[in-house]
Design an enzyme around this catalytic site. Structure first.
Site, short mmCIF file in Angstrom:
data_model
loop_
_atom_site.label_atom_id
_atom_site.label_comp_id
_atom_site.label_asym_id
_atom_site.label_seq_id
_atom_site.Cartn_x
_atom_site.Cartn_y
_atom_site.Cartn_z
N PHE A 156 39.70 46.13 37.63
CA PHE A 156 40.64 45.85 36.63
C PHE A 156 42.62 45.95 37.57
CE2 PHE A 156 37.37 47.72 35.35
CZ PHE A 156 37.11 46.65 34.06
N ARG A 158 45.96 45.07 38.70
CA ARG A 158 46.58 43.96 38.37
C ARG A 158 47.44 43.49 39.91
NH1 ARG A 158 50.09 47.56 34.60
NH2 ARG A 158 49.74 48.45 36.06
N LYS A 208 34.43 43.70 31.25
CA LYS A 208 35.97 43.11 31.96
C LYS A 208 36.51 41.71 31.19
CE LYS A 208 38.93 41.88 35.43
NZ LYS A 208 39.52 42.34 35.68
N ASN A 212 40.02 41.39 29.18
CA ASN A 212 41.19 40.67 30.08
C ASN A 212 41.45 39.99 27.76
OD1 ASN A 212 41.65 41.32 31.83
ND2 ASN A 212 40.38 39.46 32.84
N GLY A 274 49.08 33.32 32.90
CA GLY A 274 48.94 32.84 33.80
C GLY A 274 48.48 33.89 34.65
N CYS A 277 43.47 35.41 36.61
CA CYS A 277 42.21 36.20 35.65
C CYS A 277 42.45 34.96 34.62
CB CYS A 277 42.11 37.53 36.36
SG CYS A 277 41.95 38.27 37.43
P1 NAD Z 1 41.03 35.02 46.42
O1 NAD Z 1 40.62 33.90 46.17
O2 NAD Z 1 42.42 35.89 46.69
O3 NAD Z 1 39.67 36.02 47.34
C1 NAD Z 1 38.35 35.57 47.99
C2 NAD Z 1 38.14 35.38 49.56
O4 NAD Z 1 37.03 34.97 48.97
C3 NAD Z 1 38.70 34.17 49.93
O5 NAD Z 1 39.67 34.69 51.22
C4 NAD Z 1 37.54 33.55 50.75
O6 NAD Z 1 38.25 32.96 52.30
C5 NAD Z 1 36.37 34.49 50.66
N1 NAD Z 1 35.07 34.16 50.69
C6 NAD Z 1 33.99 32.55 49.82
N2 NAD Z 1 33.79 32.18 50.24
C7 NAD Z 1 32.90 33.18 51.17
C8 NAD Z 1 31.52 33.99 51.91
N3 NAD Z 1 30.70 33.42 51.95
N4 NAD Z 1 31.34 35.06 52.44
C9 NAD Z 1 32.92 35.59 53.43
N5 NAD Z 1 34.06 35.35 52.26
C10 NAD Z 1 34.20 34.57 51.86
O7 NAD Z 1 39.89 35.74 45.00
P2 NAD Z 1 40.02 37.20 44.52
O8 NAD Z 1 41.59 37.13 43.80
O9 NAD Z 1 40.64 38.83 45.15
O10 NAD Z 1 39.20 37.22 42.99
C11 NAD Z 1 38.04 37.84 43.68
C12 NAD Z 1 37.22 38.36 42.25
O11 NAD Z 1 38.41 39.13 41.52
C13 NAD Z 1 37.70 37.16 41.58
O12 NAD Z 1 35.95 36.82 40.63
C14 NAD Z 1 38.27 37.48 40.12
O13 NAD Z 1 37.86 36.62 39.13
C15 NAD Z 1 38.29 39.08 40.67
N6 NAD Z 1 39.65 39.89 40.17
C16 NAD Z 1 40.76 39.58 40.28
C17 NAD Z 1 41.85 40.44 40.24
C18 NAD Z 1 43.15 39.73 40.80
O14 NAD Z 1 44.19 40.21 40.38
N7 NAD Z 1 42.93 38.80 41.72
C19 NAD Z 1 41.86 41.20 39.74
C20 NAD Z 1 40.33 41.88 38.94
C21 NAD Z 1 39.21 40.93 39.41
#
Ligand code: NAD
Length: 446
Positions: A156, A158, A208, A212, A274, A277
């Protein structure tokens, strides 16, 4: 405890350094070698408050390292967290990254005698962990659930406040399919003194999405009403909202003091939500509902309002001053919100695109997101003049749009703004703040 995290983006990296700071031994895996190299040198690959000091400290304490070698990360590890992206693909969730990781993990599980609990932290639609994830692990390991573990622990945090959020969560959701996984997850989060809820994995997944969805619904509802106020004229939506918020159900009076819960911030009108998420998560849930034969009317409405909302900026400017052709416009902010360099689904993209369509001359600034914007929005970027010093460009601009309310833009009031239009697209400032300028915002029409 030895932990492996697969996917080292916003969630993986923040989780990694925070778990390391609580004493766990963390190895983060990423397929991007550049990310791995930088992190091992203590250089953060995302912009996030306090990330650099946390990263450096955990490397110094020998509690954190990054690698692109999964086998190396899993050596002696009994819990592995999946934090790869789950983007939107034509409205449905793209689970290909999750699937690929599970195939690799399955092949590793096949050759080890150790019990490994696989915990999904990525946001995935309900039913993903106990079907796709389980099936891929079983197929590739030739073992059955129970011989390996399965968990779901939604995140969760931000962006912009990610470290603080991870360290002080409101609750920790522990979704599990085997008891051994639950005890490993409990051990992992033992240092966190906070309410922990134990549920099955599909309940964890839905918690989750509902979180959202309800937050995004607040935003779109207020934005729709703000557009009505703009059309009516003679109303400032913020006065309306203030009146509404005096209802004790929104701002309870506790010990004779009125409290203002954070949810009220979701009622400030603007150019839409935007980020990585809200938009994609609502789309994914809608798609899943449609697939099951449900109309998902509420989510449709929330997304529809939000899709149109950034266009309000140019629409209102045009109705105010007429054609924007050849107008000199200074756009302040590109990231989807302050304190992050993330431009995914940022309303700034649509606003800039509208301005270009209207043949305005656009200069754009963001304290940290310009490079990300250029890399991700190549076509729009060709038409925009990106600048590093926004203050120098105020005097020659006709219109200044504040698209992301970074703190530094509050000093706009000290610049030469007399007679200029300031469009505060996120209603970050009160109109009196820019007395000498012509203040405009969504939800008010003079
Ligand atoms: P991101 O795109 O910033 O990071 C993903 C990373 O995974 C990248 O660095 C990519 O190179 C790597 N990756 C892809 N395939 C891979 C593999 N096979 N092996 C190893 N590494 C690999 O994504 P994020 O923003 O960190 O989001 C990740 C998840 O968390 C998503 O499902 C998102 O919905 C969820 N989430 C994100 C947030 C947020 O604020 N960003 C908050 C809560 C939940």
């Amino acid at each position: 405890m030895k932990v492996a995290i697969i996917g080292t983006g916003y969630v993986g990296l923040v989780s990694g350094v925070c778990l390391a700071s609580k004493g766990h031994d963390v190895t983060c895996v990423d397929i991007n070698l550049e990310v791995v190299k930088k992190l091992n040198h203590g250089i953060p690959t995302i912009y996030e408050k306090d990330i650099e000091s946390h990263l450096k400290k955990s490397i110094e304490d020998n509690k954190f390292r990054a690698t692109n070698n999964l086998d190396e990360a899993l050596n002696l590890t009994s819990i592995v967290i999946i934090a790869v992206s789950t983007p939107s693909s034509n409205g449905s969730i793209d689970l290909s990254y999750i699937k690929k990781v599970c195939q690799e993990l399955g092949r590793y599980i096949a050759k080890t005698d150790r019990f490994i609990a696989v915990v999904v932290k990525s946001t995935v639609v309900p039913g993903t962990t106990d079907t796709l994830v389980r099936e891929e692990l079983e197929k590739n390991s030739l073992k059955k659930l129970g011989e390996f573990g399965l968990g779901m622990n939604p995140e969760f945090l931000r962006e912009g406040n990610a470290i603080a959020d991870f360290n002080n969560p409101d609750r920790i959701i522990l979704g599990y399919e085997t008891d051994k996984t639950l005890s490993l997850m409990k051990e992992l989060y033992e240092p966190w003194n906070v309410k922990k809820i134990t549920v099955n994995t599909r309940t964890a997944e839905l918690i989750k999405y509902v979180n959202n969805t309800l937050l995004a619904t607040q935003v779109s509802t207020v934005n729709e009403i703000a557009n009505l106020a703009s059309s009516l004229g003679g109303i400032d939506i913020m006065e309306v909202i203030k009146g509404v918020h005096l209802d004790k159900r929104w701002s309870p009076i506790i010990d004779n003091v009125r409290t203002y819960p954070e949810i009220l911030k979701y009622h400030i009108p603007g150019c839409g939500f935007g980020g990585s998420c809200f938009p994609k998560d609502l789309e994914a849930l809608r798609y899943q509902g449609n697939f099951l034969g449900l109309k998902m009317n509420m989510i449709n409405a929330v997304l529809d309002v939000n899709k149109e909302q950034p266009h309000q900026v140019v629409k209102m400017l045009e109705s105010d001053i007429g054609s924007l052709s050849k107008k000199k416009i200074l756009m302040l902010g590109l990231a989807f919100k302050p304190e992050t360099d993330d431009v995914r689904e940022s309303p700034a993209i649509k606003i800039l695109s509208d301005l270009i369509d209207k043949h305005a001359f656009v200069k754009a600034h963001d304290p940290v997101a310009i490079e990300n914007f250029k890399n991700n929005m190549k076509t729009i970027s060709k038409e925009v003049n990106f600048i590093n010093n926004w203050r120098e460009n105020v005097a020659e601009s006709d219109i200044i749009i504040i698209a992301t309310p970074w703190m530094e833009y509050s000093s706009l009031a000290d610049c030469e703004i007399k007679g200029k239009i300031i469009f505060d697209a996120k209603r970050a400032f009160s109109p009196e703040y820019f007395n000498s300028a012509i203040y405009r915002s969504i939800g008010m029409r003079v």
